[in-house]
Design an enzyme around this catalytic site. Structure first.
Site, mmCIF file in Angstrom:
data_model
loop_
_atom_site.group_PDB
_atom_site.id
_atom_site.type_symbol
_atom_site.label_atom_id
_atom_site.label_comp_id
_atom_site.label_asym_id
_atom_site.label_seq_id
_atom_site.Cartn_x
_atom_site.Cartn_y
_atom_site.Cartn_z
ATOM 1 N N THR A 36 0.889 -1.172 0.000
ATOM 2 C CA THR A 36 0.000 0.000 0.000
ATOM 3 C C THR A 36 0.916 1.208 0.000
ATOM 4 O O THR A 36 2.083 1.081 0.329
ATOM 5 C CB THR A 36 -0.786 0.055 1.339
ATOM 6 O OG1 THR A 36 -1.371 -1.189 1.595
ATOM 7 C CG2 THR A 36 -1.832 1.139 1.359
ATOM 8 N N ARG A 47 -12.168 -8.237 -3.511
ATOM 9 C CA ARG A 47 -11.611 -8.193 -2.148
ATOM 10 C C ARG A 47 -11.232 -6.749 -1.779
ATOM 11 O O ARG A 47 -10.568 -6.051 -2.532
ATOM 12 C CB ARG A 47 -10.368 -9.090 -2.069
ATOM 13 C CG ARG A 47 -9.633 -9.047 -0.723
ATOM 14 C CD ARG A 47 -8.441 -8.099 -0.748
ATOM 15 N NE ARG A 47 -7.664 -8.152 0.504
ATOM 16 C CZ ARG A 47 -6.703 -7.287 0.803
ATOM 17 N NH1 ARG A 47 -6.376 -6.346 -0.032
ATOM 18 N NH2 ARG A 47 -6.062 -7.383 1.953
ATOM 19 N N GLY A 106 -9.211 -4.542 1.088
ATOM 20 C CA GLY A 106 -8.345 -4.588 2.264
ATOM 21 C C GLY A 106 -8.738 -3.482 3.229
ATOM 22 O O GLY A 106 -9.850 -2.962 3.200
ATOM 23 N N ASP A 107 -7.789 -3.114 4.062
ATOM 24 C CA ASP A 107 -8.064 -2.082 5.066
ATOM 25 C C ASP A 107 -7.878 -0.672 4.525
ATOM 26 O O ASP A 107 -8.390 0.291 5.106
ATOM 27 C CB ASP A 107 -7.163 -2.272 6.288
ATOM 28 C CG ASP A 107 -5.672 -2.205 5.927
ATOM 29 O OD1 ASP A 107 -5.311 -2.445 4.754
ATOM 30 O OD2 ASP A 107 -4.873 -1.928 6.841
ATOM 31 N N THR A 160 -0.226 -0.568 6.918
ATOM 32 C CA THR A 160 0.099 -1.288 5.684
ATOM 33 C C THR A 160 0.161 -2.784 5.992
ATOM 34 O O THR A 160 0.162 -3.194 7.141
ATOM 35 C CB THR A 160 1.451 -0.840 5.101
ATOM 36 O OG1 THR A 160 2.482 -1.131 6.038
ATOM 37 C CG2 THR A 160 1.448 0.645 4.767
ATOM 38 N N GLY A 173 -4.346 -6.282 5.620
ATOM 39 C CA GLY A 173 -5.573 -5.555 5.917
ATOM 40 C C GLY A 173 -6.635 -6.409 6.588
ATOM 41 O O GLY A 173 -7.462 -5.907 7.354
HETATM 42 N N1 GLY Z 1 -3.052 -3.120 3.643
HETATM 43 C C1 GLY Z 1 -3.344 -3.278 2.286
HETATM 44 C C2 GLY Z 1 -4.310 -4.330 1.983
HETATM 45 O O1 GLY Z 1 -4.577 -5.177 2.826
HETATM 46 O O2 GLY Z 1 -4.815 -4.344 0.878
#
Ligand code: GLY
Length: 309
Positions: free
Chosen positions: A168, A196, A198-199, A219, A222
């Site tokens: 990220t 999908r 992520g965070d 990072t 996530g």
């Molecule tokens: N932290 C980035 C993701 O999980 O996509």
């Protein structure tokens, strides 16, 4: 003590000169974060963000991004956005133009078109070649994913065994007025299941900022920071009086309580309300770096995060 600071992860290096100059020119932290991230999104060398980002299982580049204004607590996010050069610009427009905070997929792409966002083919020749190598290495016939029920494939095993990138870019900035902003942008987990998230686009998981207490951005895995609400937790711990360092360690404790599911590395980047930074990784990784510029050092430095034993 510094007044102004910009903090990014290692992937953010290419955006740091622009961001530092903007803070020196008295630009807002919000604009600084956006412009810093735009540079990373444009760089094909950063293979987890924007142009050159890694595709999903169907070889499509799906991008996630978020931005948050610590003065107003306004935020905007996009998820699984395809075909635009600057997901961070679209996320900021969600924040500024809509009553919503989060758009995904077709709706996000529709909005991007409506605001005149720059279209782009983000899939580079190098990303195509890496995808083909990965497919071959795992003895998966090319194009199989187009026709198969993906949930029937041994995807979980592939992802757990291969340490696939979950990179990220994150930026946190505090400007000359003491206003804090943060942003994230990513193409997400390499060869992820389509759709999908992520965070990075999830406010409270991958990003949270509040001028009164500080900000945090995460990072790597996530799936873990969503479960632990990590970025919000760090800021809440600072609200309760913790330093950035103490707040990050408390959030790492929260992550260590996660049982089952996918467990991997998480890196937490934090600054407190005065701009004091702290960066911690839940695992030892020699290559990890973060980037920092302050109006005291006036230099962009790359440093190693603290690593949990
Ligand atoms: N932290 C980035 C993701 O999980 O996509």
């Amino acid at each position: 003590m510094s007044e102004m600071i910009v903090l990014s992860n290692g992937e953010g290096l290419v955006g740091m000169p622009v961001a530092a100059k903007m803070l020196l020119d008295k630009e807002s932290s919000l604009k600084t974060v956006e412009e810093g991230i735009k540079q990373v999104e444009l760089s094909p060398r950063v293979t987890c963000v924007g142009l050159g980002g890694t595709p999903n299982l169907l070889r499509e580049v799906e991008c996630d991004a978020a931005i948050m204004n610590g003065t107003t607590l306004e935020c905007g996010s996009v998820g699984a956005l395809e075909g635009y050069a600057h997901p961070i610009v679209v996320a900021k427009a969600v924040m500024e133009k809509l009553p919503h905070v989060f758009l995904v997929g077709k709706g996000a792409a529709r909005f991007a078109k409506e605001i005149g966002a720059e279209p782009a083919n983000l899939l580079t020749e190098e990303a195509i070649s890496n995808y083909s190598s990965w497919i071959k290495k795992n003895n998966i016939p090319e194009n199989i994913f187009k026709d198969k029920d993906l949930s029937l494939l041994p995807y979980a095993n592939l992802s757990a065994n291969e340490n696939l990138s979950k990179g990220t870019t994150i930026f946190l900035a505090r400007d000359s007025k003491g206003n804090i902003a943060g942003g994230t942008s990513t193409s997400g987990w390499e060869y992820k299941y389509p759709g999908r998230l992520g965070d990075s686009p999830i406010i409270g998981a991958g990003l949270y900022v509040d001028n009164r207490y500080g900000g945090a951005a995460c990072t790597h895995t996530g799936e873990m920071t969503i479960r632990a609400g990590t970025a919000r937790a760090v800021v809440a711990y600072m609200k309760k009086g913790a330093t950035a360092e103490e707040a990050c360690h408390d959030a790492v404790d929260d992550l260590s309580a996660l049982k089952r599911g996918f467990i991997g590395t998480v890196v937490i980047h934090a600054i407190d309300a005065q701009g004091n930074p702290y960066v911690i990784s839940t695992e030892k990784t020699d290559t990890l770096r973060y980037c920092i510029w302050t109006d005291v050092s006036l230099e962009i430095e790359q440093k190693k995060p603290v690593m949990v034993d």
